[in-house]
Each structure stands twice: as C-alpha cells, then as structure tokens.
Design a protein around this motif. Structure first.
Motif, mmCIF file in Angstrom:
data_model
loop_
_atom_site.group_PDB
_atom_site.id
_atom_site.type_symbol
_atom_site.label_atom_id
_atom_site.label_comp_id
_atom_site.label_asym_id
_atom_site.label_seq_id
_atom_site.Cartn_x
_atom_site.Cartn_y
_atom_site.Cartn_z
ATOM 1 N N PRO A 107 -9.362 3.343 7.683
ATOM 2 C CA PRO A 107 -10.359 3.897 6.762
ATOM 3 C C PRO A 107 -11.762 3.452 7.120
ATOM 4 N N LEU A 108 -12.724 4.299 6.782
ATOM 5 C CA LEU A 108 -14.119 3.960 7.052
ATOM 6 C C LEU A 108 -14.555 2.784 6.184
ATOM 7 N N PRO A 109 -15.590 2.039 6.604
ATOM 8 C CA PRO A 109 -16.019 0.843 5.855
ATOM 9 C C PRO A 109 -16.390 1.132 4.407
ATOM 10 N N ASP A 110 -16.919 2.335 4.128
ATOM 11 C CA ASP A 110 -17.354 2.631 2.757
ATOM 12 C C ASP A 110 -16.270 3.305 1.937
ATOM 13 N N SER A 111 -14.998 3.296 2.421
ATOM 14 C CA SER A 111 -13.910 3.882 1.651
ATOM 15 C C SER A 111 -13.721 3.104 0.361
ATOM 16 N N ARG A 112 -13.256 3.816 -0.672
ATOM 17 C CA ARG A 112 -13.106 3.180 -1.981
ATOM 18 C C ARG A 112 -11.927 2.231 -2.034
ATOM 19 N N ARG A 113 -10.986 2.365 -1.134
ATOM 20 C CA ARG A 113 -9.837 1.463 -1.091
ATOM 21 C C ARG A 113 -9.361 1.345 0.349
ATOM 22 N N SER A 114 -8.547 0.317 0.619
ATOM 23 C CA SER A 114 -8.097 0.091 1.986
ATOM 24 C C SER A 114 -7.130 1.169 2.453
ATOM 25 N N LEU A 115 -6.431 1.812 1.521
ATOM 26 C CA LEU A 115 -5.477 2.853 1.894
ATOM 27 C C LEU A 115 -5.775 4.111 1.079
ATOM 28 N N PRO A 116 -6.789 4.886 1.467
ATOM 29 C CA PRO A 116 -7.139 6.080 0.694
ATOM 30 C C PRO A 116 -6.014 7.093 0.725
ATOM 31 N N THR A 117 -5.792 7.743 -0.389
ATOM 32 C CA THR A 117 -4.724 8.728 -0.479
ATOM 33 C C THR A 117 -5.250 10.115 -0.143
ATOM 34 N N SER A 118 -4.535 10.803 0.729
ATOM 35 C CA SER A 118 -4.819 12.201 1.024
ATOM 36 C C SER A 118 -3.699 13.044 0.437
ATOM 37 N N LEU A 119 -4.043 14.121 -0.234
ATOM 38 C CA LEU A 119 -3.065 15.042 -0.806
ATOM 39 C C LEU A 119 -3.035 16.296 0.047
ATOM 40 N N LEU A 120 -1.871 16.618 0.589
ATOM 41 C CA LEU A 120 -1.700 17.789 1.448
ATOM 42 C C LEU A 120 -0.803 18.790 0.738
ATOM 43 N N ASP A 139 -2.747 9.053 -8.848
ATOM 44 C CA ASP A 139 -4.103 8.761 -9.312
ATOM 45 C C ASP A 139 -5.071 9.775 -8.704
ATOM 46 N N LEU A 140 -5.374 10.820 -9.459
ATOM 47 C CA LEU A 140 -6.239 11.871 -8.943
ATOM 48 C C LEU A 140 -7.660 11.376 -8.705
ATOM 49 N N THR A 141 -8.065 10.327 -9.424
ATOM 50 C CA THR A 141 -9.426 9.812 -9.244
ATOM 51 C C THR A 141 -9.568 9.023 -7.950
ATOM 52 N N ASP A 142 -8.438 8.681 -7.338
ATOM 53 C CA ASP A 142 -8.475 7.865 -6.132
ATOM 54 C C ASP A 142 -8.220 8.682 -4.863
ATOM 55 N N LEU A 143 -8.141 9.997 -4.999
ATOM 56 C CA LEU A 143 -7.913 10.836 -3.828
ATOM 57 C C LEU A 143 -9.146 10.843 -2.944
ATOM 58 N N VAL A 188 -20.326 15.457 -8.208
ATOM 59 C CA VAL A 188 -19.693 16.179 -7.116
ATOM 60 C C VAL A 188 -19.415 15.283 -5.914
ATOM 61 N N ASN A 189 -20.323 14.366 -5.609
ATOM 62 C CA ASN A 189 -20.139 13.532 -4.433
ATOM 63 C C ASN A 189 -19.008 12.523 -4.601
ATOM 64 N N ASN A 190 -18.592 12.292 -5.838
ATOM 65 C CA ASN A 190 -17.485 11.379 -6.086
ATOM 66 C C ASN A 190 -16.142 12.089 -6.093
ATOM 67 N N SER A 191 -16.160 13.390 -5.987
ATOM 68 C CA SER A 191 -14.912 14.152 -5.962
ATOM 69 C C SER A 191 -14.317 14.099 -4.569
ATOM 70 N N PRO A 192 -12.987 14.303 -4.469
ATOM 71 C CA PRO A 192 -12.370 14.245 -3.136
ATOM 72 C C PRO A 192 -12.843 15.378 -2.230
ATOM 73 N N GLN A 193 -12.889 15.088 -0.970
ATOM 74 C CA GLN A 193 -13.203 16.115 0.028
ATOM 75 C C GLN A 193 -12.140 17.210 -0.049
ATOM 76 N N LEU A 194 -12.556 18.458 0.048
ATOM 77 C CA LEU A 194 -11.623 19.583 0.040
ATOM 78 C C LEU A 194 -11.595 20.232 1.415
ATOM 79 N N VAL A 195 -10.373 20.405 1.938
ATOM 80 C CA VAL A 195 -10.170 21.084 3.219
ATOM 81 C C VAL A 195 -9.226 22.256 2.974
#
Length: 531
Positions: free
Chosen positions: A111-124, A199-203, A261-268
């Motif tokens: 994870p990047l240094p500014d990630s909110r947690r050491s293991l960020p969750t990605s939802l696919l 935890d949707l807030t941690d995505l 908006v900037n605190n929302s998860p990235q959308l792909v």
C-alpha cells in the motif's frame, strides 16, 4: 472445492506438481543480496508501479506475460495511485481483467504511504460466480509463486451457493480480505445479514467488471417511448448493482458532496461495451468523481481494418472481430438432418486447421462412448420429460465438435436454458462435455487436459471468461448483437485464431435474422469450409 477452501486461495492441484520450481525460484531470491544486480533486473510491467512481489509472482507464474499493453500501461498506475476514478473500455482478449488483478494485488501487498490502513480492502464486483473464481485462480497462482506466507490468502470470494450466509459473515469479520470478490447480490446479502461484516467506509477501490451487465441503463439509441418505459421500470425495480453502488457512494450523491468525494473509494468500471447511455448514467449517478481530469478514460488498441462507420460498429471494434483472427459461421439444419451454410456466406480466407505459420493442427478423432459415465440420478427424469433441445442441432454440434475441435470448445445456450440437461445429452452422444464451473478445478481442468472438451454455459455466464486453448464457440440459435459480441469474444484472444459457429434451425427461418444481426455489427458470415 478444487483450489478454493472456504473462499480462500491456495495452490491448485495441478500447480502443486510445479511447486518445486516455485520453491527453487523463491529460495534463490532469499540467498541473493539485496544490492545484487540480479534484483535490479527489470521485471514484467516494470515502471507501472507494481509491487516487487507482484512482479516476481507474475514472472514465475505467467512467464509468457512479459509486456503490458498500452491500455494496461495507462490504467494500472492510475488504479495503484487511487487518486482518480478509471473507466476502461477495450476489446476482449486485451488483458483488462488480468491487469486489474495485478493492480489490486499491488495495492494489497504494497500500500502507498498515505493509505488509510496497512491492508486496504478492494471490492471487485463481477456478474457471475465463474468469473469470480477465474480471478481467484489468477491470484492463487501469483500468490503461490511468491512463496511468501503473507501473500497466501489475499482474497476471498462471496457468491451465492458457496456456503451458508452465516459462515460467510463470520469469515469476513474474523479475517477481512485485502481483495473481496463477489456478485452484487451476494455482497448485498451479506450486508443485509450483518451491516458491519464489510466495512464500506474502509474500501480503497471498488471495481465493477462487465459493468454494462451489472448496471441497468437506457441505450442512447432507444426511442423516446422506450426510454420512458425503461426509466419507469428501472425506478420500480433498480438493479442490485445500482443499489449496492448507491449504498457505497451515497455521500457523493448529496448536494454537498464536494467535501466528501475525495474520501470515497476509487471507482473503476470496465467492459468491452461502454455504450453512451451507460457512460451518461455513471456520471449522473454521482458515483464517479466530478471535475476535469478526475476520471482516467482508457480504451485499448483498435485493430487496423475494423469497422468504425457508426457507433454500433465502433462498439463492435472493441472485440476481436478481425477476419484474420476469427471466422463467423452459421450452420442451418433442416428436419431431415441436412445442413448448409447460411445464405450469403463467403469463402473463408484461411483454415483454422492451419496454425499461424501454416502448420497442420491435429483435431479430435474420438468417437466417444467411454469418456464419462452419464449421470445416473437424473436419467429417469430426463427419459420421462421431453428435451428442451432440438435433437438435430445437438447431433450437429456433436459431429462438428468431433471433427473440428482440437482441444477446447464452448457451447453458449440462451440464458434460461438447462445447462445440465444439455451436458447429459452431449455426453450421451459421446462428447466430453462439462457445465462451466471454474470452482471445481480438479475435475474441470483435469478433464480439459485429458480429452477434447466442450464447455457448456449460457449467455449470462460467459462474460469475461478466458479458457486456454479455446478454438471454437458454438452459439445456439440467434442471439442479440450484444450477447453475440460477448460470446464470440471468448475466441481470438491475444491474437489466437478461432471460429464462432451459430447453430440454426431452418424451420424457424433463423438464417435471415442471423444475417441481419451480424450485419448490424459490421460482420459478414464465412462458409464452414468442411461442408
């Protein structure tokens, strides 16, 4: 359960046979000094921001994948950085899904240094379970190749029918994954059972693969009346995918969303067909970020000579439809068993039985009967109830398969067709047939390796699937243009030659409808040269 146990990835059986090579590879790395030039040698996809663990795993597990496509070189860094949303549109076989996994694994393991947690969750989010298991297959191979215990279980799969809902909820709470893969309905089921299980807030990132299948939208080409009817229907019965994205991105949909908006998860979002109506919906919904340069738009390379005269033909160009790679044929069967090419078919320019350099390809000569035992349990039921399939078409598919398919073919049925009944009837004709089930890896892939195999699926379950050695796609009857494009896109991937064969009934006058459908996407049928 094959190589999936309780939704966690580990080495499948056929990889265990090769595990010593992985061990030797990883052991060699352990004894190399960190400043050694060997560690400075460029890895596949170098310069795109992939973590070194992903690069090493990719090099070992998929040695043939050495260079990123232009599209991958654009969206992989964008996904890893996570600062912008990403919209990917590209023809089948361009490596869209594989590139997504590389990017998500890098975010998970490094994870990047500014990630909110050491293991960020990605939802696919995926449209069906088989695509979820294909993703897990790729992840499992890369994770195993790294030979690092911390990389052994980066992902979990959530699909209906895998296990009971309570077990899935408990597993998610006890061991939150770095990458969560699931169908929208299964994810929503979990959240309704326990809103804190995910935890949707941690995505960190939300990826929607085959977005045009997951999200309902209105085509820009539809008439005014049809648009109004569809809009009313979508308001009454919104798709599960829309409900889930609304839940995740609800802060963006508020009038004062600029602050959040900037605190929302990235959308792909990703698909081979991102039509105008869908793109408009994505922006109106509030899911995508607003503002200039807030969305990275990626479109994979278009092959020279592909049709681009209209929006429909441009959409078709996102698929591998080049006549130098894929032949599109239709066989019309009459009640007396005779078969003919569809009217208007032209002579093919090349033979599939000749490889890329003109060498002869050995085809199957097996006549069947002893490959697999016909299932005993449903036999009486099938004898009592009449078949949903026209016998002459089944026999025709069996005959073409036996004489033309060297390794793997795919039969695509209508969405509501009974797959297991089709498998039963094909096996009775001596065909090594399997219903598509990428979870049951041992039987599924083992059978494909031992004998020429016919995989049976529906138009709803073939999207995004990559079957190695696939040379033929059989399509039952006439389907709509969009379904045809996705089904036919299973061949011709990465430049491998293939043939799409629609199987039609003369008595239903399907030939004319087939030709009109093919013309609408800029294609001309070729003759099935074996006739």
């Amino acid at each position: 359960m094959g190589y999936f146990r309780h939704g966690l990835a580990f080495a499948p059986n056929h990889l265990k046979a090769h595990r010593p090579s992985y061990v030797r590879f990883a052991s060699k790395l352990k004894h190399v000094d960190q400043t050694s030039p060997q560690l400075n040698t460029p890895l596949p996809f170098a310069g795109l921001g992939l973590s070194r663990a992903v690069g090493l795993g990719l090099e070992s597990a998929f040695p043939a994948v050495a260079k990123a496509t232009d599209a991958q070189a654009t969206y992989i860094p964008a996904i890893i950085q996570g600062k912008k949303d990403v919209m990917i549109r590209g023809h089948t076989g361009s490596g869209k899904s594989f590139g997504l996994i590389l990017a998500l694994l890098s975010k998970c393991w490094n994870p990047l240094p500014d990630s909110r947690r050491s293991l960020p969750t990605s939802l696919l989010l995926v449209p069906h379970r088989d695509l979820a298991y294909q993703y897990m297959y790729w992840i499992g191979r890369i994770a195993t190749a790294t030979n690092n215990p911390s990389h052994s279980t980066p992902a979990q799969v959530i699909v209906r029918g895998q296990e009971n809902l309570s077990s899935q909820v408990s597993r998610l709470r006890e061991n939150p994954p770095g990458i969560l893969i699931g169908t929208p309905q299964a994810i929503l089921d979990v959240l309704q059972e326990d809103e804190h299980a995910i935890d949707l807030t941690d995505l960190g990132t939300v990826v929607v693969d085959e977005v045009d299948y997951i999200i309902d939208f209105i085509s820009a080409d539809a008439s005014r009346d049809k648009k109004q009817r569809l809009a009313a229907k979508m308001r009454r019965h919104p798709s599960v995918g829309k409900l889930l994205l609304d839940l995740i991105y609800s802060p963006r949909a508020r009038p004062d969303r600029s602050a959040s908006v900037n605190n929302s998860p990235q959308l792909v979002v990703c698909s081979a067909t991102l039509q105008t109506g869908l793109r408009q919906l994505l922006y109106r919904s509030g899911w995508l970020r607003n503002g200039a340069y807030s969305v990275v738009k990626v479109r994979s390379e278009i092959r020279a000579g592909e049709a681009r005269e209209s929006e429909k033909k441009v959409a078709a160009a996102d698929f591998t439809l080049d006549a130098e790679v894929v032949q599109h044929c239709a066989l019309v069967f009459s009640e007396d068993g005779s078969v003919n090419d569809v009217e208007g078919a032209v002579e093919p320019k090349w033979s599939l039985e000749e490889g890329a350099h003109g060498e002869e390809v050995q085809t199957s000569t097996h006549q069947g009967g002893d490959l697999l035992k016909i299932p005993v349990q449903p036999t009486e039921e099938y004898r009592v109830n009449s078949s949903a399939f026209e016998p002459v078409l089944m026999e025709g598919i069996a005959a073409v398969f036996a004489t033309a398919v060297p390794k793997v073919a795919l039969l695509v049925l209508p969405a509501s067709a009974p797959v297991q009944r089709a498998v039963y009837e094909l096996r009775a004709l001596g065909i090594n047939a399997f219903g598509m089930d990428l979870q049951n890896t041992e039987a599924y892939r083992g059978g494909m390796e031992e004998n020429p195999t016919l995989v049976v699926a529906t138009t709803a379950t073939v999207r995004g699937i990559d079957l190695p050695d696939l040379s033929h796609v059989f399509i039952w009857g006439v389907v709509d243009a969009n379904s045809y494009l996705h089904a036919s896109g299973r061949v011709g991937r990465f430049g491998r030659k293939g043939r799409v064969v629609s199987v039609l009934e003369e008595k239903r006058e399907q030939g004319g409808r087939y030709c009109r459908m093919l013309k609408s996407i800029g294609l001309i049928p070729t003759k099935f040269y074996r006739l």
